[in-house]
Design an enzyme around this catalytic site. Sequence first.
Site, mmCIF file in Angstrom:
data_model
loop_
_atom_site.group_PDB
_atom_site.id
_atom_site.type_symbol
_atom_site.label_atom_id
_atom_site.label_comp_id
_atom_site.label_asym_id
_atom_site.label_seq_id
_atom_site.Cartn_x
_atom_site.Cartn_y
_atom_site.Cartn_z
ATOM 1 N N GLY A 20 0.864 -1.184 0.000
ATOM 2 C CA GLY A 20 0.000 0.000 0.000
ATOM 3 C C GLY A 20 0.896 1.227 0.000
ATOM 4 N N SER A 262 -5.824 -28.390 23.004
ATOM 5 C CA SER A 262 -6.396 -29.541 22.300
ATOM 6 C C SER A 262 -6.378 -29.277 20.801
ATOM 7 C CB SER A 262 -7.839 -29.745 22.762
ATOM 8 O OG SER A 262 -8.473 -30.678 21.937
ATOM 9 N N ASP A 264 -8.685 -30.310 18.756
ATOM 10 C CA ASP A 264 -10.059 -29.999 18.360
ATOM 11 C C ASP A 264 -10.777 -29.374 19.554
ATOM 12 O OD1 ASP A 264 -12.665 -29.890 17.540
ATOM 13 O OD2 ASP A 264 -12.990 -32.062 17.580
ATOM 14 N N CYS A 319 2.937 -32.207 12.926
ATOM 15 C CA CYS A 319 1.582 -32.713 13.073
ATOM 16 C C CYS A 319 1.200 -33.676 11.953
ATOM 17 C CB CYS A 319 0.657 -31.509 13.036
ATOM 18 S SG CYS A 319 -1.044 -31.944 13.092
ATOM 19 N N GLY A 381 5.637 -23.302 17.426
ATOM 20 C CA GLY A 381 6.311 -24.413 18.082
ATOM 21 C C GLY A 381 7.703 -24.589 17.510
ATOM 22 N N ARG A 418 0.415 -41.920 30.754
ATOM 23 C CA ARG A 418 0.103 -43.306 31.086
ATOM 24 C C ARG A 418 0.517 -43.627 32.503
ATOM 25 N NH1 ARG A 418 2.191 -47.225 26.729
ATOM 26 N NH2 ARG A 418 2.968 -45.680 25.288
ATOM 27 N N GLY A 487 11.200 -17.377 -5.233
ATOM 28 C CA GLY A 487 12.473 -17.763 -4.627
ATOM 29 C C GLY A 487 13.613 -17.376 -5.552
HETATM 30 P P1 IMP Z 1 4.512 -25.449 14.436
HETATM 31 O O1 IMP Z 1 4.745 -24.062 14.922
HETATM 32 O O2 IMP Z 1 4.211 -25.524 12.992
HETATM 33 O O3 IMP Z 1 5.608 -26.388 14.840
HETATM 34 O O4 IMP Z 1 3.176 -25.957 15.160
HETATM 35 C C1 IMP Z 1 2.999 -25.973 16.547
HETATM 36 C C2 IMP Z 1 1.577 -26.371 16.863
HETATM 37 O O5 IMP Z 1 1.317 -27.725 16.419
HETATM 38 C C3 IMP Z 1 1.225 -26.421 18.335
HETATM 39 O O6 IMP Z 1 0.970 -25.163 18.894
HETATM 40 C C4 IMP Z 1 0.006 -27.321 18.342
HETATM 41 O O7 IMP Z 1 -1.185 -26.646 18.001
HETATM 42 C C5 IMP Z 1 0.297 -28.297 17.226
HETATM 43 N N1 IMP Z 1 0.808 -29.586 17.727
HETATM 44 C C6 IMP Z 1 1.688 -29.817 18.717
HETATM 45 N N2 IMP Z 1 1.958 -31.133 18.836
HETATM 46 C C7 IMP Z 1 1.201 -31.755 17.919
HETATM 47 C C8 IMP Z 1 1.034 -33.129 17.556
HETATM 48 O O8 IMP Z 1 1.674 -34.042 18.071
HETATM 49 N N3 IMP Z 1 0.129 -33.359 16.573
HETATM 50 C C9 IMP Z 1 -0.580 -32.377 15.966
HETATM 51 N N4 IMP Z 1 -0.409 -31.080 16.233
HETATM 52 C C10 IMP Z 1 0.465 -30.767 17.213
#
Ligand code: IMP
Length: 502
Positions: A20, A262, A264, A319, A381, A418, A487
Site C-alpha cells: 500500500g 487440544s 479440536d 503434526c 512451536g 500413562r 524464490g
Molecule cells: P509449528 O509451529 O508448525 O511447529 O506448530 C505448533 C503447533 O502444532 C502447536 O501449537 C500445536 O497446536 C500443534 N501440535 C503440537 N503437537 C502436535 C502433535 O503431536 N500433533 C498435531 N499437532 C500438534
Amino acid sequence: MATYYQEASHTFSEYLLVPGLTEEQNIPQNVSLKTPLVKFRKGEEPSISLNIPMVSAVMQSVSGDRLAIALAKEGGISFIFGSQPIADQAAMVARVKNYKAGYVPSDSNVTPDTTIAEMLELLDKTGHSTMAVTEDGTANGKLLGMITSRDYRIGHVSLDAKVKEFMTPREKLIVGRSTDNLSTCNDLIWEHKLNTLPLVDENDHLAYLVFRKDYESHKAHPNELLDHEKRFMVGAGINTRDYEERVPALLNAGVDILVIDSSDGYTCWQAKTIHWIREHYGDSVKIGAGNVVDPDGFNYLADAGADFIKIGIGGGSICITRETKGIGRGQATAVQEVAKARDAYFEKTGTYIPICSDGGIVYDYHIILALAMGADFVMLGRYFSRFEEAPGEKLMINGSYVKEYWGEGSNRARNWGRYDLGQGRKLSFEEGVDSYVPYAGFLHDNVLMTTSKIKSTMCNCGALDIPELQRKARLTLVSATSIVEGGAHDVMVKHKDTSFNK
Ligand code: IMP
C-alpha cells in the site's frame, strides 16, 4: 447430506501482500506490535496485551521455564506445557514468576572434583562457560569457587585434571548477598571489573548469578512483558480432565493466563471447563480455548466465555493429524474465516475476542500474512524449539547442531500420561512425530530479526500498528508457477540457507 465447502482451503505460502502507500511516518521505529491477548469491551483496554504478537506453543519441546523467561523479556508469552504432572508444571510457572530479571539461577554447576572432561561435556550441553563450583554440584549448594573458560587452556590441560586445580576459590571471589538489589550488584560488577557476580545467602549457599551483560540487556529490553509486580508474565496449558486440581495449583504458582490445549476445541468438554472456571473464579482468571477452524467453532467457544480463541488443525510442522484422522483445514483459510466471525461477533456484542493463528508458520513472512488476515497473534512451536533456551537436547548430527522437537501427540510426549494421570488413557495412535530442527542460537537475536521483518513489511503496507495492517492489507493468491518466481531462480546459489526462517 454432508455440507461441502466450495472453495479449496489455502495455506500461507499461497498468498502475498500487495504494498500500500508508504508515507513519511511509515518507518520501522514508529511501528507498534502491541496486540491484545484477552477479550475486551468496545472502547476499553484489554487487561493483558502482548508487546509482540508471538506466543510459544504448549509443548514439552518448546515451552519450559527458561524459554518462557527469554520470551517474556522480548514482550511475548509462553504457555508452559500441561503434559506433565501438576506439581511439575506449577513449579515451572513458579520459577518464571520468582525469576528476578537480571538474577539468573546458575544452570552449569560442578564440584571441585569434577574432571575437565566432564566439565567440557556440561559446557557443550548448556553452552555456558561460566560455572559455579559448589559442594554438591547443585545450583544452590555451598559456593566453593567459580570456573570460566579463561581459567584453563584447552590442549594444555589434562582432561583428567580436576576443576579445583583451576577454579578461582571462594576466598578470592567477590560475591554479593542474595538480598542485594540490582543496582548494588551493578556497582560491585563495575568496581571490581567482573563479568559475573555470584550472590550467596547467609549460609554461603549460591542463590543467583548476576552477569554484566544481563544487567545491560535488562536495561535494553523495553518490551518486557511484566505483571503489576514487575514479574515476568507466563501462561500455562490445561486439559479438560484434571482442571479441578490443575487450575488451583497453577494459580497458586502465579500463572497469568491459561489455555485449554487440544487439537479440536469445538467440544462440550471445553465449554464445561470454561464454565467451571467462571463458576469458581468469575472473570478474574483468563482462559483461552481452541483449536477451531471455522465460524461455528469460534462462536461456540466465544459463547462459552473464552478470553481468546486459537485457530488451526493439522498445520503444525510435527503434526500428522490430517493424515491420521482426516480432519483439518488450510491454515490461511481457517484464519480468514474465523477472523470474519470474530469481527461479526464484535459488531453484534461489542466484545472483541482476540484470535491466535496456531501452527504452520514456516517463514517469518507467514507471521505477517497471519496478522494481515486478522490474527491478533501467532503461536509457534518449531520456530522456538530451535533456540538455545528451548527444552530439547542440542545434538551434533552430520556436523551440524540440531535441537530435538517432538509433537504433543507423539508417542514420546504422550507416554507421561500413562504413568501419571492414572485415567487408563492408552496411546492408541500417534498424531505427531519426533524430529530434529536446525539449532538457531539465542531467542533474543532471532525474535529481533523476525520482528524487524514484520515492522518492515508493515511499512510497505502503510501500517503503523496491527489493527491498521488488518484494515489496509491487500492480499493476493499466487499461482504455483509464481511461487517458483518468488524464490531465487535461474542462478546457482552459493550458500544454501538452511535456517528455515527467511
Ligand atoms: P509449528 O509451529 O508448525 O511447529 O506448530 C505448533 C503447533 O502444532 C502447536 O501449537 C500445536 O497446536 C500443534 N501440535 C503440537 N503437537 C502436535 C502433535 O503431536 N500433533 C498435531 N499437532 C500438534
